[in-house]
Every structure is written in C-alpha cells, then in structure tokens.
Design a protein around this motif. Structure first.
Motif, short mmCIF file in Angstrom:
data_model
loop_
_atom_site.label_atom_id
_atom_site.label_comp_id
_atom_site.label_asym_id
_atom_site.label_seq_id
_atom_site.Cartn_x
_atom_site.Cartn_y
_atom_site.Cartn_z
N PRO A 229 0.83 -1.21 0.00
CA PRO A 229 0.00 0.00 0.00
C PRO A 229 0.86 1.27 0.00
O PRO A 229 2.04 1.22 0.35
N SER A 230 0.25 2.38 -0.38
CA SER A 230 0.98 3.66 -0.44
C SER A 230 1.41 4.09 0.95
O SER A 230 0.71 3.85 1.95
N THR A 231 2.56 4.73 1.01
CA THR A 231 3.05 5.26 2.28
C THR A 231 2.21 6.48 2.68
O THR A 231 1.55 7.10 1.83
N ALA A 236 -0.23 11.83 1.57
CA ALA A 236 -0.30 13.24 1.95
C ALA A 236 0.17 14.14 0.81
O ALA A 236 -0.44 15.19 0.54
N ALA A 237 1.24 13.74 0.13
CA ALA A 237 1.77 14.54 -0.97
C ALA A 237 0.77 14.61 -2.12
O ALA A 237 0.52 15.69 -2.68
N SER A 274 6.73 9.36 -5.20
CA SER A 274 7.75 8.33 -5.39
C SER A 274 7.14 6.97 -5.70
O SER A 274 7.85 5.98 -5.79
N SER A 275 5.83 6.93 -5.87
CA SER A 275 5.13 5.70 -6.23
C SER A 275 4.48 5.90 -7.60
O SER A 275 3.50 6.65 -7.71
N PHE A 276 5.03 5.26 -8.63
CA PHE A 276 4.55 5.53 -9.99
C PHE A 276 5.02 4.41 -10.93
O PHE A 276 5.84 3.56 -10.58
#
Length: 326
Positions: A229-231, A236-237, A274-276
């Motif tokens: 899962p996303s951090t 938030a970003a 940074s997740s992409f």
C-alpha cells in the motif's frame, strides 16, 4: 584622468591657500569652459579579444552596458566585472572558466550571458534564485562540461533563448515546461537518452536536439516503482497537490517542499511522488516547435519522452489505447 601639470598646479594652490597665502600669490589659471570634444562621454561598450588587451591595472568603466572579454584565458570571472551594475550583455566566451560566482546574480540588469566554450561543470542553483529570474533572456552554456542543470534552473522565467549544445547533459531540467517564454532551445550533441515529461508544455519557434543517443521507446516494458500500500508520505503529498492545498517552508520542512516541487504528473492529471509507473513513448517534436532540426541523419523529428502513471489502472488504460492504435 586629470592633466598631470594642471593637477600639480591645483594641489600647489590648495597648499598655499591652506597656509593662508594672499589670493594674488595663488597659481590659479582662468576658468575656460571645456569644449564638447574635451568631455569624455560615458563608455557603454567594451570589446576585448585577447589576453594582451585585457586591463590588469585599470578598472572597467562603471558605465559599461556591454562587455565582451573573449580569448583572454580567464580561469575565473574577474571581481571587477561583478561591480558593473549597468551591464546588460556579458560575453565571456572562449575562456577557461570552471565555476560561476553566485555574485553574478547581483547584476540586476543582465539580459544576455554568453559562456560558450569554457570549462564549466555546473550552473549553480543560487544563480537561479537571484535577480536573473527577472532579467536574463539569453543564456549560452554551449561547449562546456555540464552533466545536469539544477532543479531551480526553471525559475529563470524570462529566458527566450537557451543554448546547451556540446555538453555532457544526461537530462534536461525536470520542470522545463515552466520556461513559458522560451522560444529557441538547442541541446545538440549531448548524452540525452530521453526528454522529461514536462517537455510537452513548451512552445518553441526553433528546436535543435541533433546528435543525442536517444533510446528506443518501449511502452510495453515499464519501470514499476509502485508501492502498495501507499506510504503516508505519498498519500499526503498526492492530496496536497491534487487538492491544491497551499504549502511552503513556513508550514513544511524544506525537504518536503522540494519533494512536492518535483512531483510527477500522471496522464490522468493527478500527482504522484515516489510511487509511480514510468515508460517512454515517442513524441513528434513538431508538437512543441515550429522549426525542428533533424534529430539524426535519417531525417527523423521524433524523440522519446517520459510518461508517468499514478496507478495500475491508469497504465492499463493507456496500454489498451496503445495496443489498439498499433
């Protein structure tokens, strides 16, 4: 600049007057209005094209607006040049300059800066944060040894003409699309493998990317950087950018602000940090420039450009469209 004999007489008169001598004993000449030919006009332009002609003992006239000092074997920028606050054009091409002092940014009127054929390895972020943001229109960094430009480079919002040919660039500025006044861009004979995603936002008159080792794009081989899962930082970003929540160093640590400044934009319009998923696709350069110099000797005007996707769904939708069109 005074006549030596006249100056000597004047100083003699001052000394006698100080000693209380009679007025008639003072060696004063009659006042004669100066002829127009005797009055030196402020010098606004100076061209120096050899080491021999470079002034070593005299200061540069403070009235200078245009200064060229080429082929002078300068290893650094002369501190006297940085005091010329009226400079609009500074040409230091064909020298041996390795580093740029941050005080160039104090030249608040500087519109053109030519550093062609030097030994530069970088262009500092401090210069990009200076008054050059509002004045610099022409910048020639060609034929140096620059591998990358700082993130802050795209704050030079008045740039119209940018020359980056014959360097060692492995990438162009990430947010190059912010240079919305840019009309002429040349980055020929570098080491660019692809163009940044933001390149699509440019609107140029002339573009030259000849002689770069562009990679062959392959949308079917993605670079997957998704974190599932996303951090909390990623969530938030994305929320901050997608909902356009105001932020700044008064609210967030500076390193988080810098991260947000370089966030990626998915094809759907949403942001990712940074997740992409990253791929390269082909772009016809005529989409961003009226006149395009051929990219290679085969007559091509296409180059690979990066695309980002914030999720597997967005990438799958793109892939469906891509496979159908091919």
């Amino acid at each position: 600049q005074a006549n030596a004999s006249n100056l000597k007489n004047f100083l003699s008169a001052v000394r006698l007057a100080h000693q209380g001598s009679d007025l008639g004993a003072l060696p004063l000449s009659a006042l004669v209005p100066a002829k127009a030919s005797d009055v030196e006009k402020p010098k606004t332009k100076m061209i120096i094209t050899s080491r021999r002609d470079y002034p070593l003992t005299k200061n540069f006239p403070y009235s200078l607006e245009h200064l060229q000092a080429s082929y002078c074997k300068l290893a650094r920028i002369d501190g006297r040049v940085l005091c010329l606050k009226k400079l609009r054009t500074l040409d230091l091409s064909h020298n041996h300059i390795k580093q740029l002092p941050a005080t160039i940014g104090d030249l608040s009127c500087l519109q053109e800066l030519n550093l062609h054929d030097n030994h530069l390895e970088s262009f500092s972020g401090a210069l990009c944060n200076s008054t050059l943001q509002k004045s610099l229109q022409f910048l020639d960094l060609s034929q140096n040894k620059i591998r990358a430009l700082p993130i802050q480079f795209c704050q030079l919002g008045e740039l119209v003409n940018l020359k980056l040919d014959d360097n060692e660039l492995i990438r162009l500025p990430f947010k190059i699309g912010r240079l919305d006044r840019l009309r002429f861009l040349s980055a020929a004979r570098n080491k660019l493998p692809f163009l940044p995603s933001d390149f699509r936002k440019l609107s140029l008159e002339n573009l030259d990317l000849f002689g770069n080792p562009f990679e062959q794009p392959n949308p079917l081989v993605p670079n997957v950087q998704l974190k599932i899962p996303s951090t909390l930082l990623e969530c938030a970003a994305r929320a901050t950018l997608n909902y356009r929540i105001p932020y700044g160093s008064h609210l967030l640590p500076s390193h988080l602000c810098e991260d947000l400044e370089v966030a990626k934009t998915c094809q759907c319009g949403r942001a990712c940090l940074s997740s992409f998923i990253q791929i390269t696709v082909t772009m016809n350069l005529h989409h961003v420039a009226h006149t395009v110099v051929l990219v290679d000797n085969m007559g091509g005007t296409e180059a690979p450009i990066i695309c980002y996707f914030c999720s597997l769904d967005c990438y799958s939708q793109f892939l469906d469209r891509y496979l159908q069109s091919n």
